[in-house]
Design a protein around this motif. Structure first.
Motif, PDB file in Angstrom:
ATOM      1  N   ASP A  52       0.114  -4.831  14.812  1.00 52.10           N
ATOM      2  CA  ASP A  52       1.272  -4.147  14.218  1.00 52.10           C
ATOM      3  C   ASP A  52       1.008  -2.642  14.155  1.00 52.10           C
ATOM      4  O   ASP A  52      -0.084  -2.206  13.777  1.00 52.10           O
ATOM      5  CB  ASP A  52       1.537  -4.653  12.787  1.00 52.10           C
ATOM      6  N   ARG A  53       2.013  -1.861  14.528  1.00 49.71           N
ATOM      7  CA  ARG A  53       1.934  -0.406  14.402  1.00 49.71           C
ATOM      8  C   ARG A  53       2.337  -0.054  12.970  1.00 49.71           C
ATOM      9  O   ARG A  53       3.471  -0.301  12.562  1.00 49.71           O
ATOM     10  CB  ARG A  53       2.866   0.265  15.399  1.00 49.71           C
ATOM     11  N   VAL A  54       1.420   0.533  12.224  1.00 51.15           N
ATOM     12  CA  VAL A  54       1.603   0.755  10.788  1.00 51.15           C
ATOM     13  C   VAL A  54       1.489   2.237  10.472  1.00 51.15           C
ATOM     14  O   VAL A  54       0.537   2.899  10.893  1.00 51.15           O
ATOM     15  CB  VAL A  54       0.549  -0.028   9.968  1.00 51.15           C
ATOM     16  N   LEU A  55       2.452   2.741   9.711  1.00 54.63           N
ATOM     17  CA  LEU A  55       2.381   4.100   9.174  1.00 54.63           C
ATOM     18  C   LEU A  55       2.253   4.012   7.661  1.00 54.63           C
ATOM     19  O   LEU A  55       3.083   3.393   6.996  1.00 54.63           O
ATOM     20  CB  LEU A  55       3.632   4.903   9.525  1.00 54.63           C
ATOM     21  N   ASP A  56       1.209   4.639   7.127  1.00 55.81           N
ATOM     22  CA  ASP A  56       1.042   4.758   5.677  1.00 55.81           C
ATOM     23  C   ASP A  56       1.422   6.187   5.302  1.00 55.81           C
ATOM     24  O   ASP A  56       0.759   7.144   5.710  1.00 55.81           O
ATOM     25  CB  ASP A  56      -0.397   4.450   5.280  1.00 55.81           C
ATOM     26  N   VAL A  57       2.496   6.336   4.534  1.00 52.56           N
ATOM     27  CA  VAL A  57       3.023   7.648   4.157  1.00 52.56           C
ATOM     28  C   VAL A  57       2.429   8.060   2.809  1.00 52.56           C
ATOM     29  O   VAL A  57       2.408   7.271   1.867  1.00 52.56           O
ATOM     30  CB  VAL A  57       4.561   7.607   4.076  1.00 52.56           C
ATOM     31  N   ALA A  58       1.967   9.307   2.731  1.00 53.80           N
ATOM     32  CA  ALA A  58       1.273   9.792   1.535  1.00 53.80           C
ATOM     33  C   ALA A  58       0.106   8.864   1.221  1.00 53.80           C
ATOM     34  O   ALA A  58      -0.047   8.357   0.115  1.00 53.80           O
ATOM     35  CB  ALA A  58       2.235   9.901   0.350  1.00 53.80           C
ATOM     36  N   ALA A  59      -0.729   8.683   2.225  1.00 50.59           N
ATOM     37  CA  ALA A  59      -1.782   7.676   2.190  1.00 50.59           C
ATOM     38  C   ALA A  59      -2.957   8.049   1.311  1.00 50.59           C
ATOM     39  O   ALA A  59      -3.773   7.184   0.974  1.00 50.59           O
ATOM     40  CB  ALA A  59      -2.286   7.427   3.612  1.00 50.59           C
ATOM     41  N   GLY A  60      -3.082   9.324   0.950  1.00 49.13           N
ATOM     42  CA  GLY A  60      -4.231   9.730   0.151  1.00 49.13           C
ATOM     43  C   GLY A  60      -5.526   9.483   0.902  1.00 49.13           C
ATOM     44  O   GLY A  60      -5.672   9.835   2.074  1.00 49.13           O
ATOM     45  N   SER A  61      -6.455   8.815   0.249  1.00 46.61           N
ATOM     46  CA  SER A  61      -7.753   8.517   0.864  1.00 46.61           C
ATOM     47  C   SER A  61      -7.791   7.119   1.468  1.00 46.61           C
ATOM     48  O   SER A  61      -8.873   6.612   1.770  1.00 46.61           O
ATOM     49  CB  SER A  61      -8.877   8.692  -0.156  1.00 46.61           C
ATOM     50  N   GLY A  62      -6.619   6.502   1.643  1.00 50.07           N
ATOM     51  CA  GLY A  62      -6.567   5.255   2.393  1.00 50.07           C
ATOM     52  C   GLY A  62      -6.586   3.984   1.588  1.00 50.07           C
ATOM     53  O   GLY A  62      -6.990   2.929   2.086  1.00 50.07           O
ATOM     54  N   LEU A  70      -8.112  -3.130   8.457  1.00 52.58           N
ATOM     55  CA  LEU A  70      -9.015  -4.285   8.445  1.00 52.58           C
ATOM     56  C   LEU A  70      -8.262  -5.590   8.687  1.00 52.58           C
ATOM     57  O   LEU A  70      -8.847  -6.568   9.153  1.00 52.58           O
ATOM     58  CB  LEU A  70      -9.766  -4.336   7.105  1.00 52.58           C
ATOM     59  N   ALA A  71      -6.945  -5.584   8.394  1.00 53.71           N
ATOM     60  CA  ALA A  71      -6.111  -6.752   8.676  1.00 53.71           C
ATOM     61  C   ALA A  71      -5.685  -6.816  10.142  1.00 53.71           C
ATOM     62  O   ALA A  71      -5.026  -7.777  10.544  1.00 53.71           O
ATOM     63  CB  ALA A  71      -4.881  -6.744   7.783  1.00 53.71           C
ATOM     64  N   GLY A  72      -6.036  -5.795  10.903  1.00 51.86           N
ATOM     65  CA  GLY A  72      -5.720  -5.796  12.324  1.00 51.86           C
ATOM     66  C   GLY A  72      -4.635  -4.845  12.745  1.00 51.86           C
ATOM     67  O   GLY A  72      -4.300  -4.766  13.932  1.00 51.86           O
ATOM     68  N   GLY A  73      -4.057  -4.118  11.804  1.00 54.32           N
ATOM     69  CA  GLY A  73      -2.997  -3.183  12.145  1.00 54.32           C
ATOM     70  C   GLY A  73      -3.514  -1.967  12.888  1.00 54.32           C
ATOM     71  O   GLY A  73      -4.673  -1.561  12.718  1.00 54.32           O
ATOM     72  N   GLU A  74      -2.648  -1.395  13.725  1.00 55.24           N
ATOM     73  CA  GLU A  74      -2.934  -0.114  14.381  1.00 55.24           C
ATOM     74  C   GLU A  74      -2.355   0.952  13.456  1.00 55.24           C
ATOM     75  O   GLU A  74      -1.171   1.272  13.512  1.00 55.24           O
ATOM     76  CB  GLU A  74      -2.296  -0.072  15.756  1.00 55.24           C
ATOM     77  N   VAL A  75      -3.188   1.508  12.605  1.00 56.00           N
ATOM     78  CA  VAL A  75      -2.739   2.258  11.442  1.00 56.00           C
ATOM     79  C   VAL A  75      -2.843   3.765  11.663  1.00 56.00           C
ATOM     80  O   VAL A  75      -3.856   4.267  12.144  1.00 56.00           O
ATOM     81  CB  VAL A  75      -3.551   1.867  10.185  1.00 56.00           C
ATOM     82  N   LEU A  76      -1.784   4.452  11.255  1.00 56.34           N
ATOM     83  CA  LEU A  76      -1.800   5.906  11.170  1.00 56.34           C
ATOM     84  C   LEU A  76      -1.611   6.264   9.703  1.00 56.34           C
ATOM     85  O   LEU A  76      -0.575   5.943   9.107  1.00 56.34           O
ATOM     86  CB  LEU A  76      -0.694   6.521  12.030  1.00 56.34           C
ATOM     87  N   ALA A  77      -2.608   6.902   9.114  1.00 52.61           N
ATOM     88  CA  ALA A  77      -2.548   7.314   7.706  1.00 52.61           C
ATOM     89  C   ALA A  77      -2.151   8.784   7.645  1.00 52.61           C
ATOM     90  O   ALA A  77      -2.838   9.637   8.205  1.00 52.61           O
ATOM     91  CB  ALA A  77      -3.907   7.113   7.036  1.00 52.61           C
ATOM     92  N   SER A  78      -1.050   9.080   6.977  1.00 52.43           N
ATOM     93  CA  SER A  78      -0.561  10.457   6.896  1.00 52.43           C
ATOM     94  C   SER A  78      -0.521  10.913   5.451  1.00 52.43           C
ATOM     95  O   SER A  78      -0.244  10.128   4.544  1.00 52.43           O
ATOM     96  CB  SER A  78       0.837  10.564   7.514  1.00 52.43           C
ATOM     97  N   ASP A  79      -0.791  12.196   5.243  1.00 50.86           N
ATOM     98  CA  ASP A  79      -0.745  12.745   3.892  1.00 50.86           C
ATOM     99  C   ASP A  79      -0.607  14.260   3.977  1.00 50.86           C
ATOM    100  O   ASP A  79      -1.016  14.882   4.964  1.00 50.86           O
ATOM    101  CB  ASP A  79      -2.008  12.387   3.105  1.00 50.86           C
ATOM    102  N   LEU A  80      -0.042  14.840   2.933  1.00 48.85           N
ATOM    103  CA  LEU A  80       0.149  16.281   2.856  1.00 48.85           C
ATOM    104  C   LEU A  80      -1.157  17.023   2.595  1.00 48.85           C
ATOM    105  O   LEU A  80      -1.285  18.206   2.906  1.00 48.85           O
ATOM    106  CB  LEU A  80       1.153  16.589   1.737  1.00 48.85           C
ATOM    107  N   THR A  81      -2.146  16.315   2.010  1.00 48.70           N
ATOM    108  CA  THR A  81      -3.387  16.946   1.562  1.00 48.70           C
ATOM    109  C   THR A  81      -4.550  16.554   2.462  1.00 48.70           C
ATOM    110  O   THR A  81      -5.050  15.428   2.378  1.00 48.70           O
ATOM    111  CB  THR A  81      -3.687  16.544   0.102  1.00 48.70           C
ATOM    112  N   PRO A  82      -5.002  17.453   3.326  1.00 44.98           N
ATOM    113  CA  PRO A  82      -6.061  17.096   4.280  1.00 44.98           C
ATOM    114  C   PRO A  82      -7.377  16.728   3.621  1.00 44.98           C
ATOM    115  O   PRO A  82      -8.156  15.957   4.182  1.00 44.98           O
ATOM    116  CB  PRO A  82      -6.188  18.351   5.154  1.00 44.98           C
TER     117      PRO A  82
END
Length: 280
Positions: A52-62, A70-82
């Motif tokens: 699954d293609r997954v976007l986490d919005v405002a992901a923080g530290s994950g 870890l569940a198998g998703g193809e994850v993109l974690a995005s956040d305003l704070t690098p």
């Protein structure tokens, strides 16, 4: 709405302030030590599967991104704070999770329409100041038939009450900014998403927090680690009387919530499916 140069500049300044606020203290410690169970709960509710293609919005530290990977998703974690993303990347490597990290504004996501199978946010997007703009972006980047999953603190729960306690001591919000805990009201989120989603399910749940045995332990931890709390106290730096009043108010809040050395913090877990073009 007219997008004037002044409005754009004000928005940039507000986002810069938010970015700085969340870099204060040690939010990754909050995510790791206090609310670690929230991320896996959201991932389970979204039923993320391998590929699954997954976007986490405002992901923080994950908090949710890493379990999703870890569940198998193809994850993109995005956040305003690098700074948060950098910590998340280290934690992901330590846990053997592979995912992508990208700085991004929840109200103006740099992704094409209908890119992701799952778009989620775990106590993250609720802090974007303009709720409708953020909700529009969540829907836009989710493919038709895909899942939108949101986990947010409720106004009536402990964290919602903490923000209500902080409010009289904080500077007034800028025009147009909305209170974060509104995302914990199901009717508010339903209105934001509108008829662009179907199969909406909202459930109020609690997370048990047993890290703080005494109210003062909660106060000192959140004064040291949680960006929004730190920012309010910095605003009171030259006012010891109001600082003491806020100390007392937060201590009283924690005292009322502690039962046998633990607190129950309420949140709203909401999932929905992006409507298909041919949906009635």
């Amino acid at each position: 709405m007219t997008d004037t140069a002044d409005e754009r500049e004000a928005d940039r300044a507000l986002k810069a302030k938010h970015r700085t606020m969340w870099a204060l203290g040690d939010y990754p410690a909050v995510a790791r030590q206090v609310v670690a169970a929230l991320g896996p709960a959201l991932v389970e509710a979204c039923a993320i599967r391998a590929g699954d293609r997954v976007l986490d919005v405002a992901a923080g530290s994950g908090n949710a991104s890493i379990p999703a990977a870890l569940a198998g998703g193809e994850v993109l974690a995005s956040d305003l704070t690098p700074e948060l993303l950098a910590v998340g990347q280290q934690e992901a490597e330590a846990r053997g999770a592979t995912l992508t990290w990208q700085e991004a504004d929840a109200e103006a996501l740099p992704f094409e329409d209908a890119t992701f199978d799952t778009v989620m946010s775990c106590v993250g997007v609720m802090f974007a100041p303009h709720h409708q703009a953020a909700a529009d972006e969540l829907v836009r980047v989710c493919r038709p038939g895909g899942t939108i999953g949101l986990l947010n603190w409720t106004p009536e729960g402990f964290i919602g009450q903490m923000f209500a306690t902080l409010k009289p001591f904080a500077p007034p919000p800028p025009p147009g900014a909305q209170p974060p805990p509104l995302w914990g009201k199901e009717e508010h989120v339903r209105a934001l998403l509108g008829d662009r989603v179907t199969d909406v399910e909202g459930h109020r749940r609690t997370i048990r927090v047993d890290m703080f045995q005494e109210p003062e332990e909660f106060l000192e931890f959140f004064k040291a680690a949680y960006g929004p709390t730190i920012a309010v106290y910095r605003n009171l730096a030259d006012d010891p009387e109001r600082t003491a009043a806020l100390d007392a108010a937060l201590t009283n809040l924690a005292s009322g919530a502690l039962q046998d050395g633990a607190m129950e913090w309420e949140y709203l877990l909401l999932t929905a499916r992006r409507s298909r073009p041919d949906a009635a």
